[in-house]
Design a protein around this motif. Structure first.
Motif: not given
Length: 121
Positions: A33-36, A101-102, A107-109
Motif C-alpha cells: 500500500v502507498m499513502g500520504w 495495509e495492516t 506505520g509504513m515500511k
C-alpha cells in the motif's frame, strides 16, 4: 530497499489546488500500500490517504474526504495526491509512505523526506 521522493509542494491560497507526486525506486511495490501523511508545525504526524496496489481499497482521513484524491500509476511507480479546496489547516509537510495495509494508519515500511505545502488565508 525502496526510495520515495516527494514533489509538488508549494505555496497556494486558500481554495486553491495542488498535486503532489511521490516517485518510488529500488524495488517493485507489488502488494504494498502507498499513502500520504502530513505533519503540521508543533503537531504529530497524521494519516491523510492510502491506496492499495491494485486500487481496490482507498482510505481517507475525515479531514480531507471530498477534497483530496489519491491515485497511483504502478507502471510509473508513482502515487499522486490531488488536493482541492485547500484550507490553511492543510499547511504541513506531506510525506509519502509505502508498506503493508495492516500497518495503517501511521506505520509504513518506507518513508520519503517530505514536501512542504503552505496554504495562505
Amino acid at each position: 530497499q525502496v526510495e520515495l521522493v516527494e514533489s509538488g509542494g508549494g505555496l497556494v491560497q486558500a481554495g486553491g489546488s495542488l498535486r503532489l507526486f511521490c516517485a518510488a525506486s529500488g524495488q517493485t511495490l507489488s502488494g504494498y500500500v502507498m499513502g500520504w501523511f502530513r505533519q503540521a508545525p508543533g503537531k504529530v504526524r497524521e494519516f491523510v490517504a492510502a491506496i492499495t496496489y491494485n486500487g481496490g481499497s482507498i482510505y481517507y482521513a475525515d479531514a480531507v474526504k471530498g477534497r483530496f484524491t489519491i491515485s497511483r500509476d504502478n507502471a510509473q511507480n508513482t502515487v499522486y495526491l490531488q488536493m482541492n479546496s485547500l484550507k490553511p489547516d492543510d499547511t504541513a509537510v506531506y510525506y509519502c509512505g509505502a508498506g503493508f495495509e495492516t500497518q495503517l494508519p501511521l506505520g509504513m515500511k518506507w518513508w520519503g523526506k517530505g514536501t512542504l505545502v503552505t496554504v495562505s488565508s
